[in-house]
Write a protein that holds these residues in place. Structure first.
Motif, PDB file in Angstrom:
ATOM      1  N   SER B   7       7.179  -3.495  56.704  1.00 22.85           N
ATOM      2  CA  SER B   7       7.165  -3.113  58.117  1.00 22.85           C
ATOM      3  C   SER B   7       7.518  -1.640  58.276  1.00 22.85           C
ATOM      4  N   PRO B   8       6.988  -1.025  59.338  1.00 25.55           N
ATOM      5  CA  PRO B   8       6.077  -1.612  60.299  1.00 25.55           C
ATOM      6  C   PRO B   8       4.669  -1.709  59.708  1.00 25.55           C
ATOM      7  N   GLN B   9       3.784  -2.409  60.419  1.00 23.96           N
ATOM      8  CA  GLN B   9       2.403  -2.513  59.944  1.00 23.96           C
ATOM      9  C   GLN B   9       1.682  -1.183  60.114  1.00 23.96           C
ATOM     10  N   SER B  10       2.031  -0.461  61.190  1.00 26.45           N
ATOM     11  CA  SER B  10       1.413   0.838  61.417  1.00 26.45           C
ATOM     12  C   SER B  10       2.383   1.738  62.168  1.00 26.45           C
ATOM     13  N   MET B  11       2.157   3.028  62.008  1.00 26.32           N
ATOM     14  CA  MET B  11       3.005   4.021  62.667  1.00 26.32           C
ATOM     15  C   MET B  11       2.139   5.194  63.109  1.00 26.32           C
ATOM     16  N   PHE B  12       2.414   5.676  64.313  1.00 26.39           N
ATOM     17  CA  PHE B  12       1.740   6.870  64.820  1.00 26.39           C
ATOM     18  C   PHE B  12       2.832   7.895  65.104  1.00 26.39           C
ATOM     19  N   ILE B  13       2.810   9.000  64.405  1.00 28.12           N
ATOM     20  CA  ILE B  13       3.872   9.979  64.567  1.00 28.12           C
ATOM     21  C   ILE B  13       3.282  11.370  64.737  1.00 28.12           C
ATOM     22  N   GLN B  14       4.141  12.268  65.187  1.00 24.49           N
ATOM     23  CA  GLN B  14       3.762  13.665  65.319  1.00 24.49           C
ATOM     24  C   GLN B  14       4.120  14.411  64.041  1.00 24.49           C
ATOM     25  N   GLU B  15       3.299  15.380  63.718  1.00 25.19           N
ATOM     26  CA  GLU B  15       3.594  16.235  62.554  1.00 25.19           C
ATOM     27  C   GLU B  15       5.012  16.788  62.678  1.00 25.19           C
ATOM     28  N   GLY B  16       5.720  16.768  61.570  1.00 27.49           N
ATOM     29  CA  GLY B  16       7.084  17.273  61.552  1.00 27.49           C
ATOM     30  C   GLY B  16       8.145  16.195  61.684  1.00 27.49           C
ATOM     31  N   GLU B  17       7.758  15.034  62.166  1.00 28.85           N
ATOM     32  CA  GLU B  17       8.723  13.940  62.308  1.00 28.85           C
ATOM     33  C   GLU B  17       9.013  13.296  60.957  1.00 28.85           C
ATOM     34  N   ASP B  18      10.170  12.627  60.914  1.00 30.33           N
ATOM     35  CA  ASP B  18      10.520  11.845  59.733  1.00 30.33           C
ATOM     36  C   ASP B  18      10.027  10.413  59.918  1.00 30.33           C
ATOM     37  N   VAL B  19       9.761   9.748  58.792  1.00 29.59           N
ATOM     38  CA  VAL B  19       9.204   8.399  58.807  1.00 29.59           C
ATOM     39  C   VAL B  19      10.058   7.493  57.931  1.00 29.59           C
ATOM     40  N   SER B  20      10.263   6.271  58.393  1.00 26.41           N
ATOM     41  CA  SER B  20      10.942   5.274  57.571  1.00 26.41           C
ATOM     42  C   SER B  20      10.147   3.982  57.577  1.00 26.41           C
ATOM     43  N   MET B  21      10.030   3.370  56.419  1.00 26.21           N
ATOM     44  CA  MET B  21       9.372   2.072  56.313  1.00 26.21           C
ATOM     45  C   MET B  21      10.133   1.241  55.283  1.00 26.21           C
ATOM     46  N   ASN B  22       9.971  -0.082  55.378  1.00 20.80           N
ATOM     47  CA  ASN B  22      10.718  -0.892  54.427  1.00 20.80           C
ATOM     48  C   ASN B  22       9.932  -2.097  53.963  1.00 20.80           C
ATOM     49  N   CYS B  23      10.467  -2.717  52.948  1.00 18.32           N
ATOM     50  CA  CYS B  23       9.827  -3.845  52.306  1.00 18.32           C
ATOM     51  C   CYS B  23      10.922  -4.854  51.969  1.00 18.32           C
ATOM     52  N   THR B  24      10.709  -6.115  52.335  1.00 10.59           N
ATOM     53  CA  THR B  24      11.724  -7.124  52.060  1.00 10.59           C
ATOM     54  C   THR B  24      11.094  -8.332  51.385  1.00 10.59           C
ATOM     55  N   SER B  25      11.917  -9.042  50.648  1.00 12.51           N
ATOM     56  CA  SER B  25      11.469 -10.232  49.954  1.00 12.51           C
ATOM     57  C   SER B  25      12.554 -11.297  50.013  1.00 12.51           C
ATOM     58  N   SER B  26      12.151 -12.542  49.909  1.00 10.09           N
ATOM     59  CA  SER B  26      13.132 -13.620  49.838  1.00 10.09           C
ATOM     60  C   SER B  26      13.634 -13.796  48.403  1.00 10.09           C
ATOM     61  N   SER B  27      12.971 -13.135  47.465  1.00  6.19           N
ATOM     62  CA  SER B  27      13.344 -13.234  46.054  1.00  6.19           C
ATOM     63  C   SER B  27      13.844 -11.890  45.546  1.00  6.19           C
ATOM     64  N   ILE B  28      14.572 -11.953  44.466  1.00  9.46           N
ATOM     65  CA  ILE B  28      15.090 -10.736  43.846  1.00  9.46           C
ATOM     66  C   ILE B  28      13.992 -10.047  43.043  1.00  9.46           C
ATOM     67  N   PHE B  29      13.920  -8.734  43.134  1.00 11.05           N
ATOM     68  CA  PHE B  29      13.000  -7.948  42.334  1.00 11.05           C
ATOM     69  C   PHE B  29      13.789  -7.049  41.385  1.00 11.05           C
ATOM     70  N   ASN B  30      13.275  -6.856  40.211  1.00 11.32           N
ATOM     71  CA  ASN B  30      13.918  -5.977  39.229  1.00 11.32           C
ATOM     72  C   ASN B  30      13.364  -4.563  39.243  1.00 11.32           C
ATOM     73  N   THR B  31      12.224  -4.409  39.869  1.00 11.69           N
ATOM     74  CA  THR B  31      11.589  -3.104  39.997  1.00 11.69           C
ATOM     75  C   THR B  31      10.912  -3.051  41.351  1.00 11.69           C
TER      76      THR B  31
END
Lengths: 112, 112
Positions: B7-31
């Motif tokens: 998430s998010p599925q999409s983002m519309f931002i202005q040049e110069g702005e900072d962006v954050s996105m993330n990824c989650t799982s119900s299981s543990i990942f090693n990488t």
């Protein structure tokens, strides 16, 4: 410095025809993969190979056949193409001990 | 199988702005891996994370491996028009170190 190359880049075929997508890598990576990318589904694994002559099914293998007679090549064959196989296909490879996969430029396949 | 929720599925931002996105799982990942896909091209690896809590940068991109090992974050600072594309998270799944599961991607649009 070719890396991983796919051919053709674009293909239009008719329903029921057999079509083969080619993938060649120059890194001597052990693992090779075929993914398809569809809107709403992201990248889904079709088949993968751990080494020459070793292949296994991924998440969506039905209707596809693969072979790997040489380490550097991993062709994907649609034995009897269907419209639902219209997609963008990506080949990828990775080294034995690391999960990072490196992708080709993709083949856009349209089945009419 | 393991699923990655991006998430998010999409983002519309202005040049110069900072962006954050993330990824989650119900299981543990090693990488955790982060890829970027430009239009008409294959995904390109941006950052690889191997250890819980790890913070890794690649130019204006910074990614973090969540402490719980069930999430990861990607930040882009001072965005520029060429940041446009789809960003995917991925991780090895099914008990293997080479079969990757991908999130469905975050589509980033940067308005100049």
């Amino acid at each position: 410095d070719a890396g991983i190359t796919q051919s053709p880049r674009y293909k239009i075929t008719e329903t029921g025809r057999q079509v083969t997508l080619m993938c060649h890598q120059t890194w001597s990576h052990s693992y090779m993969f075929w993914y398809r990318q569809d809107l709403g589904h992201g990248l889904r694994l079709i088949y993968y190979s751990a080494a020459a002559d070793i292949t296994d099914k991924g998440e969506v293998p039905d209707g596809y056949v693969v072979s790997r007679s040489k380490t550097e090549n991993f062709p994907l064959t649609l034995e009897s193409a269907t419209r639902s196989q219209t997609s963008v296909y990506f080949c990828a490879s990775s080294a034995t001990i690391r999960p990072e996969a490196f992708f080709g430029q993709g083949t856009r396949l349209t089945v009419v | 199988g393991q699923q990655l929720n991006q998430s998010p599925q999409s983002m519309f931002i202005q040049e110069g702005e900072d962006v954050s996105m993330n990824c989650t799982s119900s299981s543990i990942f090693n990488t955790w891996l982060w890829y970027k896909q430009d239009p008409g091209e294959g995904p390109v690896l941006l950052i690889a994370l191997y250890k819980a809590g790890e913070l890794t940068s690649n130019g204006r991109l910074t990614a973090q491996f969540g402490i719980t090992r069930k999430d990861s974050f990607l930040n882009i600072s001072a965005s520029i028009p060429s940041d446009v594309g789809i960003y995917f998270c991925a991780g090895p799944t099914g008990g293997s170190n080479y079969k990757l599961t991908f999130g469905k991607g975050t589509l980033l649009t940067v308005n100049p």
